[in-house]
Design a protein around this motif. Structure first.
Motif, short mmCIF file in Angstrom:
data_model
loop_
_atom_site.label_atom_id
_atom_site.label_comp_id
_atom_site.label_asym_id
_atom_site.label_seq_id
_atom_site.Cartn_x
_atom_site.Cartn_y
_atom_site.Cartn_z
N TYR A 273 -1.67 -1.35 1.52
CA TYR A 273 -3.12 -0.19 1.19
C TYR A 273 -2.34 0.89 1.02
O TYR A 273 -1.40 1.45 1.69
N MET A 274 -2.85 1.30 -0.15
CA MET A 274 -2.23 2.50 -0.74
C MET A 274 -2.61 3.86 -0.06
O MET A 274 -3.68 4.03 0.54
N PHE A 275 -1.81 4.99 0.03
CA PHE A 275 -2.09 6.50 0.21
C PHE A 275 -1.75 7.51 -0.56
O PHE A 275 -0.70 7.11 -1.19
N HIS A 276 -2.51 8.44 -0.73
CA HIS A 276 -1.95 9.37 -1.87
C HIS A 276 -2.77 10.51 -1.86
O HIS A 276 -3.97 10.62 -1.43
N PRO A 277 -2.65 11.69 -2.52
CA PRO A 277 -3.39 12.69 -2.96
C PRO A 277 -4.43 12.28 -3.96
O PRO A 277 -3.99 11.35 -4.75
N HIS A 278 -5.60 12.63 -4.13
CA HIS A 278 -6.68 12.11 -5.18
C HIS A 278 -6.20 12.85 -6.47
O HIS A 278 -7.21 12.96 -7.32
N GLN A 279 -5.45 13.95 -6.31
CA GLN A 279 -5.16 14.63 -7.68
C GLN A 279 -4.24 13.47 -8.14
O GLN A 279 -3.10 13.37 -7.96
N ASP A 280 -4.62 12.75 -9.46
CA ASP A 280 -3.78 11.51 -9.68
C ASP A 280 -2.17 12.01 -10.44
O ASP A 280 -1.31 11.14 -10.18
N ILE A 281 -2.29 13.19 -10.75
CA ILE A 281 -0.89 13.59 -11.49
C ILE A 281 0.15 13.75 -10.27
O ILE A 281 1.47 13.69 -10.63
N ILE A 282 -0.43 14.44 -9.17
CA ILE A 282 0.53 14.42 -7.91
C ILE A 282 0.84 13.37 -7.55
O ILE A 282 2.15 12.76 -7.36
N ALA A 283 -0.01 12.39 -7.33
CA ALA A 283 0.40 10.94 -6.98
C ALA A 283 1.24 10.25 -7.78
O ALA A 283 2.26 9.42 -7.38
N GLU A 284 1.16 10.45 -9.22
CA GLU A 284 1.64 9.48 -10.18
C GLU A 284 3.17 10.30 -10.20
O GLU A 284 4.10 9.66 -10.78
N ASN A 285 3.31 11.27 -9.73
CA ASN A 285 4.51 12.16 -9.85
C ASN A 285 5.50 11.82 -8.41
O ASN A 285 6.17 13.03 -8.07
N GLY A 286 5.03 10.92 -7.64
CA GLY A 286 5.69 10.76 -6.66
C GLY A 286 5.41 10.91 -5.11
O GLY A 286 5.72 10.30 -4.09
N CYS A 287 4.03 11.38 -5.09
CA CYS A 287 3.33 11.51 -3.75
C CYS A 287 2.50 10.26 -3.73
O CYS A 287 1.15 10.43 -3.79
N MET A 288 3.00 9.21 -3.41
CA MET A 288 2.38 7.85 -3.32
C MET A 288 3.16 7.06 -2.32
O MET A 288 4.27 6.75 -2.11
N GLY A 289 2.06 6.17 -1.57
CA GLY A 289 2.93 5.36 -0.71
C GLY A 289 1.96 4.13 -0.29
O GLY A 289 0.94 4.12 -0.53
N PHE A 290 2.53 3.24 0.44
CA PHE A 290 1.54 2.22 1.01
C PHE A 290 1.85 1.86 2.54
O PHE A 290 2.98 2.07 3.01
N PHE A 291 0.79 1.55 3.09
CA PHE A 291 1.07 0.86 4.46
C PHE A 291 0.95 -0.80 4.37
O PHE A 291 0.07 -1.20 3.70
N GLU A 292 1.88 -1.05 4.98
CA GLU A 292 1.99 -2.61 5.03
C GLU A 292 1.53 -3.28 6.59
O GLU A 292 2.27 -3.05 7.34
N VAL A 293 0.26 -3.67 6.50
CA VAL A 293 -0.26 -3.97 7.55
C VAL A 293 -0.08 -5.42 7.97
O VAL A 293 -0.19 -6.51 7.11
N ILE A 294 0.67 -5.72 9.18
CA ILE A 294 1.19 -6.97 9.51
C ILE A 294 0.26 -7.56 10.54
O ILE A 294 -0.13 -6.82 11.33
N PRO A 295 0.12 -8.98 10.22
CA PRO A 295 -0.79 -9.53 11.43
C PRO A 295 -0.35 -9.31 12.73
O PRO A 295 0.83 -9.39 13.12
N ALA A 296 -1.73 -8.89 13.65
CA ALA A 296 -1.17 -8.79 14.94
C ALA A 296 -0.69 -10.15 15.75
O ALA A 296 -1.31 -11.13 15.18
#
Length: 333
Positions: free
Chosen positions: A310-333
């Motif tokens: 699942y992605m997380f980021h600012p919703h100003q896309d130019i900021i996300a596209e220039n480095g402020c971007m990440g993911f959570f990898e949710v592992i089955p419990a």
């Protein structure tokens, strides 16, 4: 540094005392209900996945994956019957490898951006020993409540040491940063971090982590060309943060982006509870996007019910596209 101090451990209950109190004072039904709730809290275990094997960028002195959960509790001392948490930091310059092509000379604390996440309990006395080994004058200004002489606006020159002392209050999430003019430049070069003041009664157990949003003005035109969570652009895009399914995550989020008046923070496919400035024990609202000005900070809590990325980021896309971007990898419990 990362071990929790005693004050963060759950309060323990004497089962026999509780049963006696509950059954005689409130009746069997109410007592049994409360007992069940408390025992579930006591037995709750926080599940934190192991770190991925390949997590570091070469040529950098710190690892953003480690920074996530690296809380500096300092050294606890007692002087004249008063508890003192003592921290020590050093300001200096170092070169960051922001990506495969771009390096950046940062001004930082302890060779990392952001600086260490300091942590104390409300009412404790904080002593922070600040060494300036950088070629420029710097200071440390803490948000929160303290006397004027500890406000951190006076410059500490190269080679000098200053000791900041103040009571940790109020509980909440407080940024700290250099306050020497031009402040925008000193912050955007990397001299900032987070002080967490825990409340007298601990919050529920959770997988706790810190995300600090920052920007990099690469060509000194007072505009950011790159952005990052915890110092390195796109680090968590390329190396997702592993968390467990249904595990409560407590995120301490700080915006220290200069030159952009405000940014948002958004997580995909989920909602989060917001504790504004960390100043409440019950959530102020539930949302999936929150707007934050520079130095604004909150506690966000959430748990992912479904496995996946699942992605997380600012919703100003130019900021996300220039480095402020990440993911959570949710592992089955």
């Amino acid at each position: 540094m990362s071990n929790s101090p005693n004050y963060l451990k759950l309060n323990t209950w004497n089962r026999r005392q509780f049963l006696t109190w509950g059954l005689t004072g409130l009746g069997m039904t109410v007592g049994a209900t409360i007992l069940g709730t408390r025992l579930r809290q006591k037995s709750a275990l926080v599940q934190i996945p192991p770190l991925p094997e390949e997590t570091a960028l070469a040529d950098n002195d710190f690892n953003p994956m480690t920074l996530l959960r690296d809380f500096d509790y300092g050294t606890l001392k007692e002087e004249n019957g008063r508890k003192i948490r003592e921290f020590e930091v050093t300001a200096n310059s170092s070169t960051l490898q922001l990506n495969s092509a771009i390096t950046f000379v940062s001004w930082n604390l302890n060779n990392r951006v952001p600086g260490p996440t300091l942590r104390a309990k409300e009412g404790e006395f904080i002593r922070l020993i600040f060494h300036n080994q950088d070629g420029h004058s710097h200071s440390l200004h803490f948000h929160g409540t303290h006397p004027v002489e500890m406000d951190g606006v006076e410059p500490i020159r190269h080679g000098k040491t200053f000791v900041y002392e103040f009571e940790a209050k109020p509980y909440g999430v407080h940024p700290y940063h250099c306050h020497i003019a031009p402040v925008t430049r000193h912050i955007s070069k990397g001299l900032y971090g987070l002080l967490i003041v825990d409340p007298p009664q601990p919050r529920l157990p959770a997988d706790e982590m810190v995300l600090v949003m920052g920007g990099y003005d690469i060509n000194n035109d007072e505009h950011n060309e790159l952005y990052a969570f915890n110092g390195i652009p796109n680090y968590y895009r390329d190396r997702p943060i592993p968390i467990y399914q249904n595990q409560l995550v407590r995120l301490y989020l700080l915006n220290m982006i200069e030159f952009d008046s405000a940014v948002t923070f958004h997580i995909h496919a989920n909602m989060f509870q917001v504790y504004r400035t960390g100043r409440t024990m019950t959530p102020d609202e539930e949302t999936d996007v929150i707007t934050m000005g520079t130095a604004e900070r909150h506690i966000l809590e959430f748990a992912y019910p479904y496995p996946g990325r699942y992605m997380f980021h600012p919703h100003q896309d130019i900021i996300a596209e220039n480095g402020c971007m990440g993911f959570f990898e949710v592992i089955p419990a």
